[in-house]
Write an enzyme that holds these catalytic residues in place. Structure first.
Site, PDB file in Angstrom:
ATOM      1  N   ASN A 112      37.162  26.212  34.533  1.00 33.20           N
ATOM      2  CA  ASN A 112      38.177  27.272  34.450  1.00 33.20           C
ATOM      3  C   ASN A 112      39.447  26.830  33.732  1.00 33.20           C
ATOM      4  O   ASN A 112      40.140  27.652  33.137  1.00 33.20           O
ATOM      5  CB  ASN A 112      38.527  27.799  35.853  1.00 33.20           C
ATOM      6  CG  ASN A 112      38.875  26.705  36.834  1.00 33.20           C
ATOM      7  OD1 ASN A 112      38.183  25.696  36.930  1.00 33.20           O
ATOM      8  ND2 ASN A 112      39.959  26.872  37.566  1.00 33.20           N
ATOM      9  N   GLN A 129      32.741  30.897  35.914  1.00 33.79           N
ATOM     10  CA  GLN A 129      33.468  31.078  34.650  1.00 33.79           C
ATOM     11  C   GLN A 129      32.534  31.199  33.449  1.00 33.79           C
ATOM     12  O   GLN A 129      32.988  31.412  32.339  1.00 33.79           O
ATOM     13  CB  GLN A 129      34.450  29.926  34.417  1.00 33.79           C
ATOM     14  CG  GLN A 129      35.611  29.905  35.388  1.00 33.79           C
ATOM     15  CD  GLN A 129      36.637  31.028  35.155  1.00 33.79           C
ATOM     16  OE1 GLN A 129      36.609  31.737  34.148  1.00 33.79           O
ATOM     17  NE2 GLN A 129      37.554  31.194  36.094  1.00 33.79           N
ATOM     18  N   GLY A 172      32.813  34.744  44.341  1.00 37.46           N
ATOM     19  CA  GLY A 172      32.363  33.396  44.024  1.00 37.46           C
ATOM     20  C   GLY A 172      32.508  32.455  45.204  1.00 37.46           C
ATOM     21  O   GLY A 172      31.611  31.661  45.495  1.00 37.46           O
ATOM     22  N   CYS A 179      44.162  30.248  42.265  1.00 39.72           N
ATOM     23  CA  CYS A 179      44.384  30.201  43.715  1.00 39.72           C
ATOM     24  C   CYS A 179      45.759  29.670  44.044  1.00 39.72           C
ATOM     25  O   CYS A 179      46.274  29.892  45.120  1.00 39.72           O
ATOM     26  CB  CYS A 179      43.417  29.266  44.402  1.00 39.72           C
ATOM     27  SG  CYS A 179      41.860  29.268  43.682  1.00 39.72           S
TER      28      CYS A 179
HETATM   29  N1  PLP Z   1      34.820  28.915  40.868  1.00 39.91           N
HETATM   30  C1  PLP Z   1      35.564  28.973  39.762  1.00 39.91           C
HETATM   31  C2  PLP Z   1      35.288  28.022  38.639  1.00 39.91           C
HETATM   32  C3  PLP Z   1      36.582  29.904  39.648  1.00 39.91           C
HETATM   33  O1  PLP Z   1      37.330  29.945  38.536  1.00 39.91           O
HETATM   34  C4  PLP Z   1      36.821  30.799  40.739  1.00 39.91           C
HETATM   35  C5  PLP Z   1      37.924  31.787  40.667  1.00 39.91           C
HETATM   36  O2  PLP Z   1      38.979  31.500  40.168  1.00 39.91           O
HETATM   37  C6  PLP Z   1      36.002  30.707  41.870  1.00 39.91           C
HETATM   38  C7  PLP Z   1      35.011  29.754  41.900  1.00 39.91           C
HETATM   39  C8  PLP Z   1      36.193  31.615  43.049  1.00 39.91           C
HETATM   40  O3  PLP Z   1      35.694  32.906  42.784  1.00 39.91           O
HETATM   41  P1  PLP Z   1      36.230  34.174  43.605  1.00 39.91           P
HETATM   42  O4  PLP Z   1      37.634  34.447  43.132  1.00 39.91           O
HETATM   43  O5  PLP Z   1      35.314  35.299  43.271  1.00 39.91           O
HETATM   44  O6  PLP Z   1      36.155  33.819  45.048  1.00 39.91           O
END
Ligand code: PLP
Length: 391
Positions: free
Chosen positions: A158, A186, A72, A332
């Site tokens: 999320n 999400q 993502g 994160c």
């Molecule tokens: N956007 C949202 C809303 C997310 O929840 C996440 C991951 O937690 C991401 C972007 C990032 O995705 P990725 O973990 O595949 O880099």
């Protein structure tokens, strides 16, 4: 691990057994380079394109409009930076919600720090939902004529589970000549999504949020929307992303997409049953277990809750000891006990942001396990409140 209760699907989902099998099969037998012309290469190319078809079918788009990425975050970076860099006049204007994931937030901060983009906030409610009634007026008042303008919106939140009124936002954005980008990471695997009909101009998705492997995702770009690629190298992914493709991951993502398309209606029923157990529990609880009522439309498997005045980090640690995985904030910041910055930015009080935790049910979920979770919650409710280590 097998006896644990995993209730943190918005952080990541366990890969489906069919996905594991497909990934291992590609690693073991079909490890050719999709760009090679010989038999091994052609087999690999066929697997790659079959996976693209599966993902495209799930999203309701043409396979030629998708490029695979490392997840993502890369898909988001590629669209936002690629769109900005393809404009002839800078700075551009970008409107975002207050609840964006760090993948969007930090990309926009970078663009602003270079002087390439001016960033403003869209009007949203406290759950992060764009207030469409005010949107047109707001954009007319605050945008600058002829300045290239983009709206970047987290389609499904999320943390709060809020779903955006994507179609309405797109209609308003387009009527004013603006572009709409969705962080749809999400959304996929939880609620049906038809990107071609959504009105959006681009969207990012990530396989590990719907039963696929980590480190693989995709970017969809509507035909006619110009975005430059970020990774320069070989001609892979229609010259928009150089580098040999992560074939095992991509094949795994294709399998996961096929499973979602087939099984989502069944999961929705399971999540509904689990949600109703949570709601019954809350109705009987006397100020202990409390659900935060996020107004619909919202993700059917995401809930914010608190237990009395317990700090979120203490509950998370106690539940973990009892074999239950829940979370707060975004994945994160895991490993760091921090109050959810996103909830604070959305306007939640510090006290609420410090106490709210999230449960998010994974796919193929047995609603009965919620009874075990609630038994553990009952035990915790009886204990005296301990001070947390929140900063
Ligand atoms: N956007 C949202 C809303 C997310 O929840 C996440 C991951 O937690 C991401 C972007 C990032 O995705 P990725 O973990 O595949 O880099």
């Amino acid at each position: 691990m097998s006896n644990r209760l995993y209730l943190d699907a918005n952080a990541t989902t366990p890969p489906f057994p069919e996905v594991r099998e497909a990934v291992l099969q590609v690693l073991g037998e079909e490890w050719g380079n999709p760009s090679s012309l010989h038999t091994e290469g052609r087999k690999a190319r066929a697997r790659l394109e079959a996976a693209r078809e599966e993902v495209a079918a799930l999203l309701g788009v043409a396979a030629s409009q998708l490029i695979f990425t490392s997840g993502g975050t890369e898909a988001i970076n590629t669209f936002l930076k690629g769109w900005v860099l393809s404009q002839t006049s800078l700075p551009v204007r970008i409107f975002r919600t207050r609840g964006e994931h760090p993948a969007v937030e930090n990309t926009l901060e970078f663009l602003a720090s270079r002087g390439w983009a001016e960033i403003s906030f869209l009007p949203t409610d406290r759950y992060g939902r764009v207030m469409v009634e005010e949107l047109r007026e707001f954009l007319i008042r605050t945008s600058i004529p002829y300045q290239p303008t983009l709206l970047s919106v987290i389609a499904a939140h999320n943390e709060t589970g809020t779903l955006q009124p994507v179609r309405e936002i797109a209609e308003i954005a387009h009527s004013l000549g603006m572009v709409l980008f969705l962080d749809a990471v999400q959304w996929v695997g939880k609620v049906p999504l038809h990107l071609s009909h959504s009105g959006a101009d681009g969207a990012a998705i990530s396989a590990h949020k719907f039963g696929g492997p980590k480190g693989v995702g995709a970017l969809w770009v509507r035909p006619g929307v110009i975005t430059q690629g970020l990774l320069h190298g070989g001609p892979q992914e229609r010259r928009r992303r150089g580098g040999t493709e992560n074939l095992p991951g991509i094949v795994g993502m294709g399998v996961a997409a096929r499973i979602v398309a087939r099984e989502l209606p069944q999961w929705s029923e399971e999540w509904k049953a689990a949600a109703s157990l949570l709601e019954q529990e809350e109705a009987q609880s006397e100020g202990g277990f409390t659900l935060l009522r996020v107004p619909p439309p919202r993700l059917p498997q995401t809930f914010l809750f608190r237990i009395g005045d317990w700090p979120a980090d203490v509950i998370l640690a106690r539940l973990d000891l009892e074999g239950v995985a829940v979370s707060f904030g975004s994945a994160c910041s895991s490993g760091v006990a921090r109050t959810s910055q996103v909830l604070l930015r959305l306007g939640f009080s510090t006290a609420d942001a410090q106490r709210l935790l999230r449960i998010s049910f994974p796919p193929r979920f047995n609603p009965k396990v919620i009874r075990e979770f609630l038994q553990i919650v009952h035990r915790l409710e009886q204990e005296p409140v301990h001070e947390g280590a929140l900063c």
